[in-house]
Scaffold this active site. Structure first.
Site, PDB file in Angstrom:
ATOM      1  N   LEU A   1      43.976  36.594  49.665  1.00  0.00           N
ATOM      2  CA  LEU A   1      42.763  37.692  49.464  1.00  0.00           C
ATOM      3  C   LEU A   1      41.254  36.703  48.708  1.00  0.00           C
ATOM      4  O   LEU A   1      42.186  36.094  47.813  1.00  0.00           O
ATOM      5  CB  LEU A   1      42.759  38.428  48.265  1.00  0.00           C
ATOM      6  N   ASP A   2      40.316  36.827  48.356  1.00  0.00           N
ATOM      7  CA  ASP A   2      39.482  36.321  48.018  1.00  0.00           C
ATOM      8  C   ASP A   2      39.122  36.454  46.611  1.00  0.00           C
ATOM      9  O   ASP A   2      40.457  37.186  45.416  1.00  0.00           O
ATOM     10  CB  ASP A   2      37.772  36.516  48.594  1.00  0.00           C
ATOM     11  N   ALA A   3      39.454  35.392  45.770  1.00  0.00           N
ATOM     12  CA  ALA A   3      39.363  35.806  44.474  1.00  0.00           C
ATOM     13  C   ALA A   3      39.425  36.852  43.662  1.00  0.00           C
ATOM     14  O   ALA A   3      39.414  37.127  42.510  1.00  0.00           O
ATOM     15  CB  ALA A   3      38.975  33.943  43.411  1.00  0.00           C
TER      16      ALA A   3
ATOM     17  N   THR B   1      38.355  39.089  44.760  1.00  0.00           N
ATOM     18  CA  THR B   1      38.437  40.697  46.322  1.00  0.00           C
ATOM     19  C   THR B   1      40.353  41.146  45.442  1.00  0.00           C
ATOM     20  O   THR B   1      41.311  39.869  45.294  1.00  0.00           O
ATOM     21  CB  THR B   1      39.328  40.715  47.853  1.00  0.00           C
TER      22      THR B   1
END
EC number: 5.4.99.-
Length: 309
Positions: free
Chosen positions: A139-141, A143
């Site tokens: 997951l994006d940092a 998100t």
């Protein structure tokens, strides 16, 4: 040791900027390509170039590539706010908080899911590159939400295969600006690195096939809450696709969101949350699902946008 490459510029790159051509030829980021050019390590027909110069098909390109940066090492340290949704001998499902990367990468100095699990004494699979052992998806940092990490080697190999074969149910919710038309739809558009913005991605002809399905959960006056199902898993996929249909995720200023709306809702990042993760358990094969509640910042923003409707 530096790596010297000499080759003719392919005709397909005719007219491209030098930094863009280098990025495509050698798999570099635009920023790293620009640094190599600035160091005088790129010659075109024997002459130094600027990053904005254009290449000509057939011209002779000489590039001195610096040695690749060493792989970062996970730092075992506690990660505040990272809860455990489920754990057994094969997997651990975490509730990833904001500002935490999945694993260490070059240039990232913040906390990671992998480091947090190691710091808390969890056993993680040793399969995979050293900086991302046990990591089967990311997951994006900024998100938040449900993320599974493999603890056993069997779990790692089976989950990696399941993600590759798209046998995983990954559900997100996103609060987007405005009201998508239709309320339920599919965005099928290829994604690749942004041609002029390092670190961002965009819908690009010839990019990797990318498919996002969305359905409206609730429409408000200024925004719409969507349920999002990913058929593919490209970097920043939901963010890029929502921006492409002119309904960027609220708070996602990197992809065109309105900063005034984000400020009114108290958001300092994109309103995007991995609410549910389902898959066949790698040990016994039964279907398992895990849900992650909204974190405080997203819940508060949703309450405000609902109250204003």
């Amino acid at each position: 040791m530096s790596d010297v490459r000499s080759l003719p510029v392919p005709d397909g790159l005719e007219g491209e900027r030098v930094d863009a051509a280098l990025a495509r030829l050698f798999g570099l980021s635009r920023g790293r390509a620009a640094d190599i050019i600035a160091a005088g390590d790129v010659l075109l027909d024997g002459k130094e170039v600027a990053k904005s110069d254009r290449v000509t098909g057939g011209s002779w390109l000489e590039v001195t590539l610096p040695p690749p940066p060493s792989a970062p090492v996970p730092v075992a340290e506690p990660v505040p706010g990272m809860g455990i949704l489920y754990e057994d001998d094969d997997i651990v499902v975490v509730n990833k908080p904001i500002g935490v990367a999945a694993h260490p990468t070059v240039g990232w100095t913040g906390k990671t899911v992998l480091g947090g699990l190691l710091g808390a004494g969890h056993t993680i699979a040793t399969s995979g590159a050293s900086e991302r052992q046990g990591i089967v998806h990311r997951l994006d940092a900024n998100t938040t939400g449900a993320m599974v990490v493999a603890k056993s080697e069997t779990a790692y190999s089976r989950l990696k295969r399941a993600f590759k074969e798209r046998r995983i149910d990954k559900r997100y919710q996103a609060l987007v600006q405005g009201h998508p038309d239709p309320f339920r739809g599919t965005v099928d558009a290829p994604i690749d690195r942004h041609p002029s913005h390092d670190g961002r991605f965009a819908v690009v002809a010839g990019g990797k096939p990318s498919v996002t399905h969305y359905d409206t959960v609730e429409a408000f006056r200024a925004a719409t809450l969507l349920d999002v199902d990913l058929e593919t898993g490209r970097t920043h996929q939901i963010r890029v696709h929502m921006a492409a249909i002119r309904h960027p995720i609220v708070g996602d200023m990197a992809y065109g969101a309105d900063p005034t709306l984000a400020a009114r809702l108290g958001l300092k990042r994109q309103w995007l949350h991995a609410v549910r993760l389902g898959f066949e358990h790698p040990a016994h094969g039964e279907w398992v699902e895990f849900e992650s509640p909204y974190p405080d910042d997203l819940a508060r923003a949703l309450e405000i946008v609902a109250a204003e409707s």
